[in-house]
Design an enzyme around this catalytic site. Sequence first.
Site, PDB file in Angstrom:
ATOM      1  N   CYS A  31       0.599  -1.259   0.099  1.00  0.00           N
ATOM      2  CA  CYS A  31      -0.041   0.121   0.028  1.00  0.00           C
ATOM      3  C   CYS A  31       0.869   1.034   0.048  1.00  0.00           C
ATOM      4  CB  CYS A  31      -0.680  -0.155   1.034  1.00  0.00           C
ATOM      5  SG  CYS A  31      -1.627   1.367   1.782  1.00  0.00           S
ATOM      6  N   CYS A  34       0.314   3.406   3.209  1.00  0.00           N
ATOM      7  CA  CYS A  34       1.056   3.083   4.186  1.00  0.00           C
ATOM      8  C   CYS A  34       2.388   3.289   4.307  1.00  0.00           C
ATOM      9  CB  CYS A  34       0.919   1.620   4.248  1.00  0.00           C
ATOM     10  SG  CYS A  34      -1.147   1.007   4.431  1.00  0.00           S
TER      11      CYS A  34
END
Length: 107
Positions: A31, A34
């Site tokens: 991600c 993230c």
Amino acid sequence: MKEKKIAREERNQEKLANGDWVMAEFYATWCPHCQRMKPIVEEFKKLMEGTLEVVLVDIDQEPALTDFYTVESTPTFILFRKGQQLWRQSGELPLERLERAVKGFKS
């Protein structure tokens, strides 16, 4: 390898269910949001040391916890106190927002 994964998931489950003050970040290694949050979360951990525990939950490695807390996007941050969800937010957040979430409940 599988034993380590199960042990980590059980340890994280225990912390989220019983920890005094815990901030969980549900994230994924793939991600991009993230990845951008990584240095912010590290700084947050340092700032909160002794006040709150930060628990990182990899959604791909810990699907049972991810499903249990109905996490549908990453990153998702959940503030817990003794197993009770006090606050929840998904997406990229500034350090100040994470701090404010904790201070809002701890003061």
